[in-house]
Design a protein around this motif. Structure first.
Motif, PDB file in Angstrom:
ATOM      1  N   ARG A   1      10.564  16.158 -13.417  1.00 20.15           N
ATOM      2  CA  ARG A   1      11.343  16.458 -14.539  1.00 20.15           C
ATOM      3  C   ARG A   1      10.616  16.144 -16.030  1.00 20.15           C
ATOM      4  N   ASN A   2       9.072  16.094 -15.657  1.00 19.89           N
ATOM      5  CA  ASN A   2       8.100  15.909 -16.786  1.00 19.89           C
ATOM      6  C   ASN A   2       8.581  14.576 -17.501  1.00 19.89           C
ATOM      7  N   ASN A   3       8.825  13.524 -16.871  1.00 22.22           N
ATOM      8  CA  ASN A   3       9.029  12.183 -17.518  1.00 22.22           C
ATOM      9  C   ASN A   3       8.106  11.257 -16.920  1.00 22.22           C
ATOM     10  N   ARG A   4       6.861  11.236 -17.499  1.00 27.23           N
ATOM     11  CA  ARG A   4       5.830  10.495 -16.766  1.00 27.23           C
ATOM     12  C   ARG A   4       6.066   9.124 -17.031  1.00 27.23           C
ATOM     13  N   ALA A   5       6.580   8.674 -18.274  1.00 24.85           N
ATOM     14  CA  ALA A   5       6.966   7.273 -18.393  1.00 24.85           C
ATOM     15  C   ALA A   5       8.003   6.738 -17.749  1.00 24.85           C
ATOM     16  N   GLY A   6       9.104   7.457 -17.300  1.00 21.62           N
ATOM     17  CA  GLY A   6      10.153   7.080 -16.566  1.00 21.62           C
ATOM     18  C   GLY A   6       9.675   6.838 -14.923  1.00 21.62           C
ATOM     19  N   ALA A   7       8.649   7.727 -14.324  1.00 24.23           N
ATOM     20  CA  ALA A   7       8.024   7.814 -13.198  1.00 24.23           C
ATOM     21  C   ALA A   7       7.020   6.661 -13.158  1.00 24.23           C
ATOM     22  N   TYR A   8       6.122   6.267 -14.266  1.00 17.76           N
ATOM     23  CA  TYR A   8       5.499   4.845 -14.354  1.00 17.76           C
ATOM     24  C   TYR A   8       6.119   3.880 -14.231  1.00 17.76           C
ATOM     25  N   GLY A   9       7.568   3.845 -14.951  1.00 24.75           N
ATOM     26  CA  GLY A   9       8.420   2.510 -15.050  1.00 24.75           C
ATOM     27  C   GLY A   9       8.954   2.348 -13.662  1.00 24.75           C
ATOM     28  N   GLU A  10       9.227   3.418 -12.751  1.00 25.04           N
ATOM     29  CA  GLU A  10       9.882   3.103 -11.533  1.00 25.04           C
ATOM     30  C   GLU A  10       8.850   2.595 -10.660  1.00 25.04           C
ATOM     31  N   MET A  11       7.620   2.948 -10.711  1.00 25.91           N
ATOM     32  CA  MET A  11       6.453   2.488  -9.892  1.00 25.91           C
ATOM     33  C   MET A  11       6.101   1.033 -10.268  1.00 25.91           C
ATOM     34  N   THR A  12       6.251   0.708 -11.596  1.00 28.82           N
ATOM     35  CA  THR A  12       6.018  -0.428 -11.975  1.00 28.82           C
ATOM     36  C   THR A  12       7.207  -1.503 -11.305  1.00 28.82           C
ATOM     37  N   LYS A  13       8.423  -0.997 -11.193  1.00 27.83           N
ATOM     38  CA  LYS A  13       9.459  -1.941 -10.447  1.00 27.83           C
ATOM     39  C   LYS A  13       9.136  -2.187  -9.077  1.00 27.83           C
ATOM     40  N   LEU A  14       8.473  -0.968  -8.360  1.00 23.47           N
ATOM     41  CA  LEU A  14       8.270  -1.141  -7.154  1.00 23.47           C
ATOM     42  C   LEU A  14       6.934  -2.103  -6.941  1.00 23.47           C
ATOM     43  N   ILE A  15       6.034  -2.265  -7.764  1.00 21.68           N
ATOM     44  CA  ILE A  15       5.107  -3.148  -7.799  1.00 21.68           C
ATOM     45  C   ILE A  15       5.422  -4.733  -7.872  1.00 21.68           C
ATOM     46  N   GLU A  16       6.439  -4.657  -8.734  1.00 20.92           N
ATOM     47  CA  GLU A  16       7.014  -6.280  -9.066  1.00 20.92           C
ATOM     48  C   GLU A  16       7.505  -6.519  -7.934  1.00 20.92           C
ATOM     49  N   LYS A  17       8.535  -5.886  -7.177  1.00 20.43           N
ATOM     50  CA  LYS A  17       9.187  -6.150  -6.143  1.00 20.43           C
ATOM     51  C   LYS A  17       8.487  -6.395  -4.616  1.00 20.43           C
ATOM     52  N   ALA A  18       7.556  -5.360  -4.515  1.00 15.57           N
ATOM     53  CA  ALA A  18       6.664  -5.554  -3.069  1.00 15.57           C
ATOM     54  C   ALA A  18       5.827  -6.530  -2.890  1.00 15.57           C
ATOM     55  N   ARG A  19       5.764  -7.128  -1.816  1.00 23.41           N
ATOM     56  CA  ARG A  19       4.583  -8.065  -1.486  1.00 23.41           C
ATOM     57  C   ARG A  19       3.447  -7.395  -1.169  1.00 23.41           C
ATOM     58  N   ASN A  20       3.355  -6.272  -0.539  1.00 32.61           N
ATOM     59  CA  ASN A  20       2.518  -5.134  -0.390  1.00 32.61           C
ATOM     60  C   ASN A  20       2.422  -4.124  -1.118  1.00 32.61           C
ATOM     61  N   ASN A  21       1.572  -4.300  -2.023  1.00 34.63           N
ATOM     62  CA  ASN A  21       1.781  -3.184  -3.041  1.00 34.63           C
ATOM     63  C   ASN A  21       0.809  -2.191  -3.285  1.00 34.63           C
ATOM     64  N   ALA A  22      -0.266  -2.187  -2.504  1.00 35.29           N
ATOM     65  CA  ALA A  22      -1.643  -1.385  -2.836  1.00 35.29           C
ATOM     66  C   ALA A  22      -1.241   0.125  -2.860  1.00 35.29           C
ATOM     67  N   SER A  23      -0.354   0.430  -2.197  1.00 28.15           N
ATOM     68  CA  SER A  23       0.090   2.111  -2.190  1.00 28.15           C
ATOM     69  C   SER A  23       0.920   2.326  -3.396  1.00 28.15           C
ATOM     70  N   ALA A  24       1.546   1.206  -3.875  1.00 27.12           N
ATOM     71  CA  ALA A  24       2.551   1.506  -5.274  1.00 27.12           C
ATOM     72  C   ALA A  24       1.780   1.466  -6.318  1.00 27.12           C
ATOM     73  N   TYR A  25       0.213   0.935  -6.295  1.00 27.53           N
ATOM     74  CA  TYR A  25      -0.495   1.159  -7.425  1.00 27.53           C
ATOM     75  C   TYR A  25      -1.123   2.411  -7.544  1.00 27.53           C
ATOM     76  N   GLU A  26      -1.555   2.791  -6.099  1.00 30.04           N
ATOM     77  CA  GLU A  26      -2.067   3.866  -6.058  1.00 30.04           C
ATOM     78  C   GLU A  26      -1.127   5.118  -6.486  1.00 30.04           C
ATOM     79  N   LYS A  27       0.093   5.165  -6.379  1.00 27.69           N
ATOM     80  CA  LYS A  27       1.077   6.301  -6.602  1.00 27.69           C
ATOM     81  C   LYS A  27       1.131   6.104  -8.143  1.00 27.69           C
TER      82      LYS A  27
END
Length: 889
Positions: A757-783
């Motif tokens: 939807r061309n909302n890169r900031a929203g996408a970045y924010g969602e992935m940041t939430k995943l990074i914060e919650k996930a114990r194994n988060n290498a793939s989240a940083y990559e995404k």
């Protein structure tokens, strides 16, 4: 209660049983405390005696890319009868790299390309041995009307050509006129057996000479055969065979008599017929042993091959039989030719592999490896055989002989054998010479991680740590450096730092020894719940694992720790499982399931959950074991069919997996059956119209009873299908609903919706939430790196490499950036750094493209060939290979 770390005496007393877009598109009661610091240091020192890394008995060429390229080039032009040996060598390379899936595929190729029956049976038996425990898959395939070919015995009688072995004569040729009467009688003690002289003479040249040559028997009507080891029954059968070309039904003893007769008088047709008949009598290991001894004595290749197949079919159990071992270990060159033709090296590769896995220091292993050395016919085969035998001699403390063999392997070109020579020098107290050996090699070529690791063994203090750090930099998959650093920190009472160090490798590579070391760290911190988690994860992966140098069963330590933690109820366990699953704590989830399996009645469901976690942790063999246990403990037929479907799907039999899902649904509609059918259908069909069917199946699944863990996964999958269909609103709704029930990975799907939807900031924010919650988060940083500017992308990808150096996308991205900035050498070096420890198609593909771009055609062709060894059917790689190959001068 025992002390935190067990002393030697305590252990002995225990009763134990034994990328920029121009180059790279975006990719989708408590344990007692230490009694003072002195006791702590003493206990830790006792436990933390780090054993040296093993001298691996594998083929480890200094430049595996070059060897793979050579093999691929030879496969392109060699005659068919050489292909299997080349695939066997390819297997040895991949096994040395730790690439189990690729090494098994090479074995499969060796079996498929086998040009002789001997090769076919050897590689078929090898595949069966590799798939030990997977026989259930063959049964499941059979239930679906499909056969697993490598598990089937070969029919030698039908596959070996009989040819024509009967001599023919021209009736008008006077020189061939028979001197005696048409009928000749053979006297065997008191019996007279009448034979057709012409027909019998036609069985072989010696019989023709005897019955129609210059011998006395040519004029006799009665010939005494009493001293030729043939009975009247056997002679009558030979007479009938001379007339009809077929053997009558007789006992094995009678056929053996005829075989001996055929061998004495060179009756090849009769000999072949007897071999085939005897092969049909093989119904047990003892039959195979008895007939093999006869076959080797008389040079009967068909019978010997049939016996060989029967014996290899019983690997590894048959190697416990002294008679079987004697056959293989005492066979001379001529007997090996009879038994296995020109496939002697392949046979002893298999036998050595099986014996080493059982007992690498046994006399049996040595005898097989010595035969392997004898059978080696070229330099590369000699490197494999000499190094393996050297490793076994080293383990047996036969140091002079192991030194001779390591030297021979090194002289033949196997650089890794230098490790053995260095260890031997160190054992003699000459660490300086060991260092000198390593330095001489490292100064003449690009150094590898194992070289620095080995060098560190002969150093102390900061120099040792410096070399171990360099080893990790060059090859982060090496386990020893992490463990040594962690143990050193433990000795200095820096337990938290030791824990951080060991977590570095456990973040991307599940190693039992590292879990054991972390268990000890948690004990030192008195975090018994975390210690329990690790020991239960260990037991999930290896139920019979022994800790503290093999002195104590892991199950015993678990019981000791269990006494010091609060017991969870079944409801507590389910809540803990939800929490750990949601926080992407796979090891923690494994531990909870292990605990639940002790008491929970729904074992099938739990074993199935366990298999999903083990797949995520890249433990496919353990995952398959759990799936089979789920099948065994299924509470109903429809549940069992679902687990059978997943077993088939996970082993590459998608269509058969679908059949099982449909069979389950025919009995009862269930979440798991609908989910399996949707998953398999989405993976097996490229038809866009399939998406609607998959959506319908997942919607049906969500209407069926299930728990939050599985419904969250279904919602996540449904969201992915909607995204692929362009239905972003429906996708977002699915992801949001999945997040509401704790499916944390749905953040990634929602980020993709924001991005589309061309909302890169929203996408970045969602992935940041995943990074914060996930114990194994290498793939989240990559995404997340896909949703930010270049500088932040670089930062995220550096974090990915730090957390999981085996993820290849960051190396490719950084190399592509360097290439765009016209730093070609640096770009190639970035890829080379990763290729050194990971045989990855995408890395080799990109480096080949870079080499082509700068005009280095020979290097580009080399990388193309190596990449096609990893995946022979990769279309883009095939096209690049064709283009580069056409440019070679």
């Amino acid at each position: 209660m025992r002390k935190l770390f067990f002393s030697e005496s305590a252990c002995k007393e225990t009763k134990l049983h034994s990328a920029p877009h121009s180059w790279l598109p975006l990719e989708r009661g408590k344990l007692s405390k230490f009694s003072g610091h002195a006791a702590a240091g003493s206990s830790i020192d006792s436990l933390m005696k780090m054993p040296e890394p093993a001298v691996l008995p594998h083929f480890k060429p200094a430049d595996y890319v070059d060897i793979l390229s050579q093999i691929h080039e030879e496969l392109e032009s060699c005659p068919p009868d050489e292909k299997s040996c080349l695939y066997l060598l390819q297997f040895q390379v991949f096994r040395g790299l730790g690439e189990a899936k690729l090494s098994r595929r090479s074995l499969q190729s060796a079996w498929e390309k086998a040009s002789t029956i001997h090769e076919k049976l050897i590689f078929g038996a090898w595949l069966k041995y590799e798939k030990k425990g997977e026989e259930a898959i063959a049964d499941l395939l059979s239930s679906c009307g499909k056969c697993s070919q490598e598990f089937r015995l070969l029919d030698f009688v039908s596959q070996v050509s009989t040819g024509s072995h009967v001599m023919s004569y021209d009736d008008d040729d006077e020189s061939d006129e028979f001197r005696g009467s048409v009928v000749v009688h053979f006297r065997i003690r008191d019996d007279m057996i009448a034979c057709d002289r012409r027909k019998l003479a036609a069985l072989s040249t010696p019989l023709y000479a005897m019955l129609n040559g210059g011998f006395r028997e040519s004029y006799l009507e009665v010939i005494d055969m009493s001293r030729n080891g043939i009975s009247p029954i056997g002679m009558r059968a030979i007479s009938k065979f001379s007339l009809s070309g077929r053997l009558p039904y007789l006992s094995a003893d009678a056929i053996l008599e005829m075989l001996d007769f055929a061998n004495k008088f060179c009756c090849k047709g009769l000999k072949d017929a007897c071999e085939r008949k005897l092969a049909s009598f093989i119904s047990s290991r003892q039959d195979a042993i008895d007939f093999m001894e006869c076959a080797l004595e008389l040079g009967c290749s068909i019978l010997a091959a049939s016996c060989l197949q029967a014996l290899l079919n019983e690997l590894p159990e048959c190697l416990n039989d002294e008679q079987v071992v004697r056959i293989f270990s005492s066979a001379n060159k001529a007997q090996r030719l009879t038994m296995v033709g020109n496939a002697s090296f392949s046979l002893y590769c298999l036998l050595s592999e099986v014996s080493m896995s059982t007992n690498p220091t046994s006399d049996v292993t040595v005898s097989f490896l010595e035969k392997l050395v004898e059978s080696a016919s070229d330099s590369r085969q000699k490197q494999v055989a000499l190094h393996q035998l050297a490793c076994t001699r080293f383990l047996r403390k036969d140091y002079p002989e192991s030194e001779r063999l390591f030297n021979a392997a090194f002289s033949a070109g196997h650089l890794y054998s230098l490790v053995g020579l260095a260890r031997l020098a160190s054992l003699r107290g000459n660490k300086h010479f060991a260092l000198k050996l390593l330095d001489s090699v490292m100064s003449s070529r690009w150094p590898l991680g194992w070289m620095y690791q080995e060098r560190a063994l002969y150093l102390e203090g900061d120099n040792k740590l410096e070399n171990l750090n360099k080893a990790t930099e060059l090859d982060p998959t090496l386990t020893y450096p992490y463990m040594f650093r962690a143990a050193s920190l433990m000795k200095r009472q820096s337990v938290e730092a030791a824990l951080m160090e060991i977590n570095r490798i456990l973040g991307f590579k599940l190693v039992l020894e590292c879990l054991e070391l972390r268990f000890c760290c948690y004990l030192a911190l008195e975090d018994y719940r975390a210690a329990l988690c690790d020991v239960q994860a260990i037991l999930t992966l290896a139920p019979d694992y022994r800790m503290i140098g093999g002195r104590v069963a892991a199950k015993q330590l678990r019981m000791l720790v269990l006494e010091n933690v609060e017991q969870w109820t079944a409801a507590d366990c389910w809540m803990q499982l939800y929490d750990r699953w949601s926080s992407v704590d796979d090891i923690g989830s494994l531990s909870v399931i292990y605990q639940m399996l002790e008491s929970d009645n729904a074992k099938g469901v739990l074993y199935f959950r366990q298999s999903l976690l083990l797949l995520r942790l890249n433990c496919p063999e353990a995952a398959m074991r759990s799936l089979q246990l789920a099948r065994e403990h299924a509470a109903s037929d429809h549940e069992r069919l679902v687990y059978e479907g997943w077993i088939l799907y996970d082993t590459g039999h998608c269509e058969e997996g679908l059949q099982k899902a449909e069979a389950s649904l025919a009995i009862q509609r269930s979440f798991e059956a609908f989910f399996l059918k949707a998953y398999a259908l989405a993976d097996s069909s490229l038809d866009p119209s399939t998406s609607a069917t998959v959506v319908s199946l997942l919607e049906h699944a969500l209407r069926c009873p299930s728990d939050r863990l599985r419904k969250g996964q279904a919602l996540n999958n449904l969201g992915s299908v909607y995204v692929d269909c362009g239905k972003l609103d429906l996708a977002a709704e699915c992801y949001i609903n999945a997040l509401k029930i704790g499916h944390t990975r749905a953040h990634q799907g929602l980020a993709r919706v924001h991005f589309l939807r061309n909302n890169r900031a929203g996408a970045y924010g969602e992935m940041t939430k995943l990074i914060e919650k996930a114990r194994n988060n290498a793939s989240a940083y990559e995404k997340r790196s896909e949703y930010c500017d270049r500088e932040l992308t670089k930062t995220d990808l550096q974090m990915v490499t730090k957390l999981d150096p085996l993820r290849v996308y960051p190396y490719r991205y950084r190399a592509a950036v360097l290439m765009d900035n016209h730093k070609e050498k640096d770009a190639i070096a970035e890829l080379t750094k990763a290729i050194a420890f990971k045989a990855d198609l995408n890395l080799l593909h990109l480096r080949a493209a870079f080499h082509e771009h700068i005009g280095d055609i020979s290097s580009a062709l080399r990388d193309c060939r190596a990449a096609l060894s990893v995946d022979p059917n990769h279309q883009e790689m095939l096209e690049l290979h064709h283009r580069v190959n056409s440019q070679e001068p």
